[in-house]
Design a protein around this motif. Structure first.
Motif, PDB file in Angstrom:
ATOM      1  N   LEU A   1       0.492  -1.369   0.417  1.00 21.23           N
ATOM      2  CA  LEU A   1      -0.210  -0.211  -0.069  1.00 21.23           C
ATOM      3  C   LEU A   1       0.934   1.302   0.061  1.00 21.23           C
ATOM      4  O   LEU A   1       0.736   2.262  -1.297  1.00 21.23           O
ATOM      5  CB  LEU A   1      -1.088  -0.504   0.958  1.00 21.23           C
ATOM      6  N   ALA A   2       2.603   1.804   0.861  1.00 18.93           N
ATOM      7  CA  ALA A   2       3.443   2.301   0.581  1.00 18.93           C
ATOM      8  C   ALA A   2       3.162   2.440  -0.700  1.00 18.93           C
ATOM      9  O   ALA A   2       4.023   3.320  -0.704  1.00 18.93           O
ATOM     10  CB  ALA A   2       4.036   2.193   2.194  1.00 18.93           C
ATOM     11  N   SER A   3       3.638   1.692  -1.180  1.00 17.90           N
ATOM     12  CA  SER A   3       4.347   1.343  -2.542  1.00 17.90           C
ATOM     13  C   SER A   3       3.287   2.448  -3.404  1.00 17.90           C
ATOM     14  O   SER A   3       3.721   3.075  -4.311  1.00 17.90           O
ATOM     15  CB  SER A   3       5.311  -0.080  -2.801  1.00 17.90           C
ATOM     16  N   SER A   4       2.289   1.466  -2.937  1.00 19.54           N
ATOM     17  CA  SER A   4       1.095   2.120  -4.849  1.00 19.54           C
ATOM     18  C   SER A   4       1.179   3.758  -4.303  1.00 19.54           C
ATOM     19  O   SER A   4       0.903   4.032  -5.488  1.00 19.54           O
ATOM     20  CB  SER A   4       0.029   1.317  -4.244  1.00 19.54           C
ATOM     21  N   ILE A   5       1.084   3.640  -3.076  1.00 24.79           N
ATOM     22  CA  ILE A   5       0.655   5.382  -2.969  1.00 24.79           C
ATOM     23  C   ILE A   5       2.004   6.309  -3.140  1.00 24.79           C
ATOM     24  O   ILE A   5       1.360   7.502  -4.113  1.00 24.79           O
ATOM     25  CB  ILE A   5      -0.321   6.240  -1.247  1.00 24.79           C
ATOM     26  N   LEU A   6       3.077   5.903  -3.307  1.00 26.44           N
ATOM     27  CA  LEU A   6       4.457   6.249  -2.988  1.00 26.44           C
ATOM     28  C   LEU A   6       4.123   7.048  -4.835  1.00 26.44           C
ATOM     29  O   LEU A   6       4.816   7.473  -5.884  1.00 26.44           O
ATOM     30  CB  LEU A   6       5.504   5.821  -3.116  1.00 26.44           C
ATOM     31  N   THR A   7       3.634   5.201  -5.495  1.00 20.61           N
ATOM     32  CA  THR A   7       3.988   5.546  -6.491  1.00 20.61           C
ATOM     33  C   THR A   7       2.832   6.482  -7.392  1.00 20.61           C
ATOM     34  O   THR A   7       2.285   7.256  -8.333  1.00 20.61           O
ATOM     35  CB  THR A   7       3.825   4.151  -7.625  1.00 20.61           C
ATOM     36  N   LEU A   8       1.724   6.573  -6.607  1.00 19.40           N
ATOM     37  CA  LEU A   8       0.747   7.256  -7.582  1.00 19.40           C
ATOM     38  C   LEU A   8       1.248   8.283  -7.297  1.00 19.40           C
ATOM     39  O   LEU A   8       1.024   9.893  -8.560  1.00 19.40           O
ATOM     40  CB  LEU A   8      -0.775   7.367  -6.453  1.00 19.40           C
ATOM     41  N   VAL A   9       1.725   8.989  -6.154  1.00 21.12           N
ATOM     42  CA  VAL A   9       2.300  10.521  -6.050  1.00 21.12           C
ATOM     43  C   VAL A   9       3.032  10.434  -6.446  1.00 21.12           C
ATOM     44  O   VAL A   9       3.132  12.473  -7.844  1.00 21.12           O
ATOM     45  CB  VAL A   9       3.237  10.799  -4.261  1.00 21.12           C
ATOM     46  N   CYS A  10       4.091  10.165  -7.385  1.00 21.95           N
ATOM     47  CA  CYS A  10       5.198  10.773  -8.932  1.00 21.95           C
ATOM     48  C   CYS A  10       4.068  10.223 -10.209  1.00 21.95           C
ATOM     49  O   CYS A  10       4.602  11.183 -11.015  1.00 21.95           O
ATOM     50  CB  CYS A  10       5.832   9.771  -8.612  1.00 21.95           C
ATOM     51  N   ALA A  11       2.929   9.630 -10.192  1.00 18.54           N
ATOM     52  CA  ALA A  11       3.517   9.733 -11.626  1.00 18.54           C
ATOM     53  C   ALA A  11       2.264  11.241 -11.114  1.00 18.54           C
ATOM     54  O   ALA A  11       2.119  11.275 -12.667  1.00 18.54           O
ATOM     55  CB  ALA A  11       1.869   8.729 -11.620  1.00 18.54           C
ATOM     56  N   ALA A  12       1.124  11.806 -10.741  1.00 19.18           N
ATOM     57  CA  ALA A  12       0.529  12.831 -10.807  1.00 19.18           C
ATOM     58  C   ALA A  12       2.238  14.159 -10.408  1.00 19.18           C
ATOM     59  O   ALA A  12       1.638  14.874 -11.798  1.00 19.18           O
ATOM     60  CB  ALA A  12       0.017  13.005  -9.065  1.00 19.18           C
ATOM     61  N   LEU A  13       3.641  14.676  -9.720  1.00 18.42           N
ATOM     62  CA  LEU A  13       3.784  14.807 -10.340  1.00 18.42           C
ATOM     63  C   LEU A  13       4.484  14.909 -11.206  1.00 18.42           C
ATOM     64  O   LEU A  13       4.335  16.239 -11.914  1.00 18.42           O
ATOM     65  CB  LEU A  13       4.556  14.718  -8.708  1.00 18.42           C
ATOM     66  N   LEU A  14       4.125  14.022 -11.942  1.00 20.09           N
ATOM     67  CA  LEU A  14       5.318  13.408 -13.454  1.00 20.09           C
ATOM     68  C   LEU A  14       4.219  14.217 -14.064  1.00 20.09           C
ATOM     69  O   LEU A  14       4.551  14.841 -15.569  1.00 20.09           O
ATOM     70  CB  LEU A  14       5.648  12.377 -13.516  1.00 20.09           C
ATOM     71  N   LEU A  15       3.087  13.988 -14.540  1.00 22.48           N
ATOM     72  CA  LEU A  15       1.814  14.247 -15.444  1.00 22.48           C
ATOM     73  C   LEU A  15       2.097  15.514 -14.962  1.00 22.48           C
ATOM     74  O   LEU A  15       1.959  16.716 -16.405  1.00 22.48           O
ATOM     75  CB  LEU A  15       0.412  14.237 -15.129  1.00 22.48           C
ATOM     76  N   VAL A  16       2.406  16.605 -14.084  1.00 25.49           N
ATOM     77  CA  VAL A  16       2.056  17.944 -13.980  1.00 25.49           C
ATOM     78  C   VAL A  16       3.293  18.713 -14.518  1.00 25.49           C
ATOM     79  O   VAL A  16       3.150  19.806 -15.341  1.00 25.49           O
ATOM     80  CB  VAL A  16       2.291  17.966 -12.460  1.00 25.49           C
ATOM     81  N   HIS A  17       4.132  17.870 -14.238  1.00 24.68           N
ATOM     82  CA  HIS A  17       5.612  18.487 -14.774  1.00 24.68           C
ATOM     83  C   HIS A  17       5.881  18.759 -16.207  1.00 24.68           C
ATOM     84  O   HIS A  17       6.187  19.620 -17.033  1.00 24.68           O
ATOM     85  CB  HIS A  17       6.705  17.285 -14.417  1.00 24.68           C
ATOM     86  N   VAL A  18       4.966  17.570 -17.005  1.00 21.56           N
ATOM     87  CA  VAL A  18       5.511  17.541 -18.301  1.00 21.56           C
ATOM     88  C   VAL A  18       4.176  18.524 -19.162  1.00 21.56           C
ATOM     89  O   VAL A  18       4.961  18.996 -20.034  1.00 21.56           O
ATOM     90  CB  VAL A  18       5.090  16.236 -18.676  1.00 21.56           C
ATOM     91  N   ASN A  19       3.271  18.038 -18.666  1.00 19.59           N
ATOM     92  CA  ASN A  19       2.185  19.409 -18.835  1.00 19.59           C
ATOM     93  C   ASN A  19       2.994  20.963 -18.580  1.00 19.59           C
ATOM     94  O   ASN A  19       2.392  21.396 -19.208  1.00 19.59           O
ATOM     95  CB  ASN A  19       0.994  19.687 -18.280  1.00 19.59           C
ATOM     96  N   GLN A  20       3.383  21.262 -17.743  1.00 17.14           N
ATOM     97  CA  GLN A  20       4.034  22.716 -17.427  1.00 17.14           C
ATOM     98  C   GLN A  20       5.120  22.555 -18.570  1.00 17.14           C
ATOM     99  O   GLN A  20       5.810  23.554 -18.454  1.00 17.14           O
ATOM    100  CB  GLN A  20       4.224  22.744 -15.435  1.00 17.14           C
ATOM    101  N   ASN A  21       6.397  21.763 -18.656  1.00 15.61           N
ATOM    102  CA  ASN A  21       7.281  22.037 -18.742  1.00 15.61           C
ATOM    103  C   ASN A  21       8.037  21.242 -20.448  1.00 15.61           C
ATOM    104  O   ASN A  21       8.759  21.420 -21.210  1.00 15.61           O
ATOM    105  CB  ASN A  21       8.637  21.267 -18.203  1.00 15.61           C
ATOM    106  N   GLY A  22       6.976  20.916 -21.026  1.00  9.82           N
ATOM    107  CA  GLY A  22       7.587  19.888 -21.891  1.00  9.82           C
ATOM    108  C   GLY A  22       7.579  18.299 -21.946  1.00  9.82           C
ATOM    109  O   GLY A  22       7.805  18.005 -20.343  1.00  9.82           O
TER     110      GLY A  22
END
Length: 510
Positions: free
Chosen positions: A38-59
């Motif tokens: 569960l800790a791994s899945s939560i951490l993966t979800l957080v990283c995936a969300a940050l990654l989408l925001v980063h790519v959306n803002q910076n390409g």
């Protein structure tokens, strides 16, 4: 720069978690494995969300493994499409794992390790920028899925798993042949580099690349369960456990994603002699897959099998919509992909927990005793049915309305209108019949006493709530999928970003 390493974290987190899950863990290991998972899945979800925001803002983000730049090294390419699919995988995996932590993981050994390996393989397939490594991640997720399909045992699971394994072994062999064919004609396996090389082919080399492209379509067709390569899916999804089937809701989307990626980037608008190589075939196969799903729904007498055919209907709808090769078609297909993944995942879990509480009648669409949590499941079923059928006000209605608006005013567009409306009518009939038999009409007498843990109902509620979120934020999500479609169709920028020019040399990709 720490943001650069976000690209590989959604792969590394489930990988190392899976390896840790294989350790003995001493006395009472299962609670520890559950907490780690569960800790791994939560951490993966957080990283995936940050990654989408980063790519959306910076390409687009290009991550060169070993610091070997493309096309010579292995690269991960994170654009708006891949980050969207990674986030969708993480969003689905968390509630499914929560559901699985309530005794489902005790049905077989190494459930948590296989689950994390499966997530890693799916995310890796979305992230890779290399055709051969797409094959590698396919094999990772397939080997994990073999073990997960057998989770819990039983002769029906053994038989369906055997069919699934044999068909995918054939697909893997065909994948290698097609990749070898494309490498022979282009001299590269990097998808960005291959897109440039394919556009320069002519004559016999173009014909050979065409053959390789159609072989790839067969491979992806097996993964996506396109007619006539879909026969493994209904039995495989309906005989395995609910938690595994719910995770597999994203599996067919790996095939759909691969089709969108390869046949837009490599064989897309810039491919000259091979322009939109698969578009005509995808339209025909999409419509036929949709029709077969309709027929399958009409013939089923089991709730789990009905949901499996709903997956086939969603695949046919997605491919027929994508085949129009327009920005509107791709954008609406992606919105519908998100919706169908979370709702079919929720329905698989709901069918599983209802089968448990109904006792001997299980998931058969027949009248049975009242369930211990009858009213709760009635509400959940109603919400899921409205969403999957496409009735207002939930996300299914928005998705189907967008698809109908994106369909061109032509013969192909009218065919899609007709088959989608027919599918909606059949869904309405079959879901109404299922609800009537399993929920509204029950046998007189004492209800079944076996009650599923509340955590399972929470997990199902989490997935169902996503349909409401998709409805509330339909416009922002549609804006994002529009930007994804525009980025996909801009096939010049992808190679320019991925392939870094050598110092002092002219950049051939500009």
């Amino acid at each position: 720069m720490w943001q650069q390493h976000l690209a590989i974290l959604p792969i590394l987190i489930p990988l190392f978690t899976a390896l840790l899950q294989l350790l003995p863990w001493g006395d009472r290991p299962q609670p520890k494995r559950r907490a780690l998972g569960l800790a791994s899945s939560i951490l993966t979800l957080v990283c995936a969300a940050l990654l989408l925001v980063h790519v959306n803002q910076n390409g687009m983000l290009v991550y060169a493994l070993g610091d070997w730049s493309a096309p010579f090294g292995i690269v991960l390419v994170l654009d708006k499409l891949s980050t969207l699919m990674i986030l969708l995988t993480a969003v689905l995996a968390l509630p499914v794992l929560i559901y699985g932590c309530y005794t489902e993981d005790n049905l077989g050994s190494h459930f948590h390790a296989l689950f994390q390996f499966q997530v890693m393989g799916i995310i890796g397939a979305f992230a890779t920028g290399d055709l051969f490594n797409l094959f590698v991640f396919f094999e990772v997720l397939l080997i994990s899925s073999y073990g997960l399909m057998m989770h819990g045992g039983g002769k029906f699971r053994v038989r369906s798993t055997l069919h699934y394994v044999l068909l995918n072994l054939l697909g893997s062999a065909l994948f290698l042949i097609s990749v070898g064919t494309l490498y022979a004609t282009t001299g590269t396996l990097n998808m960005a580099d291959m897109a440039v090389k394919v556009a320069q082919l002519s004559g016999d080399e173009a014909a050979l690349a065409r053959a390789g492209g159609f072989m790839l379509l067969a491979v992806f067709g097996i993964k996506a369960a396109i007619l006539p390569l879909h026969f493994w899916l209904p039995q495989a999804y309906s005989t395995t456990t609910g938690v595994v089937a719910a995770l597999f809701a994203i599996m067919t989307k790996v095939g759909v994603y691969s089709i969108i990626r390869v046949y837009t980037l490599i064989f897309g608008p810039e491919a000259n002699e091979l322009v939109w190589l698969a578009a005509d075939w995808l339209w025909i196969l999409g419509i036929l897959t949709l029709i077969f799903g309709i027929i399958g729904m009409l013939g089923t007498r089991d709730f789990r099998l009905l949901v499996a055919y709903l997956v086939i209907v969603s695949v046919g709808t997605l491919l027929a919509t994508y085949s129009f090769s327009s920005a509107a078609g791709i954008s609406t297909a992606l919105f519908y992909l998100i919706h169908s993944t979370v709702i079919t995942g929720a329905l698989f879990l709901l069918a599983d927990v209802m089968a448990f509480e109904r006792g001997k009648t299980a998931s058969r669409i027949v009248t049975g005793k009242r369930m211990a949590n009858h009213n709760t499941y009635a509400v959940m079923f109603l919400i899921a049915a409205i969403a999957i059928i496409g009735l207002p006000p939930l996300s299914g209605f928005a998705g189907k309305l967008m698809i109908l608006q994106a369909a061109p005013v032509s013969t192909s567009g009218f065919w899609l209108w007709g088959t989608m409306l027919l599918a909606t009518l059949v869904m309405l009939i079959m879901m109404s019949r299922t609800g009537s038999k399993m929920i509204w009409h029950t046998l007189q007498g004492k209800p079944n006493e076996q009650s599923a843990p509340i955590g399972k109902r929470v997990a199902i509620g989490m997935l169902l709530s996503l349909s409401l979120i998709l409805t509330i934020f339909a416009n922002p999500i549609r804006d994002y999928t529009d930007s994804v479609a525009d980025e996909l169709l801009d096939t010049q920028s992808y190679p320019t970003t991925v392939i870094a020019p050598s110092s002092g040399e002219e950049n051939q990709y500009e």
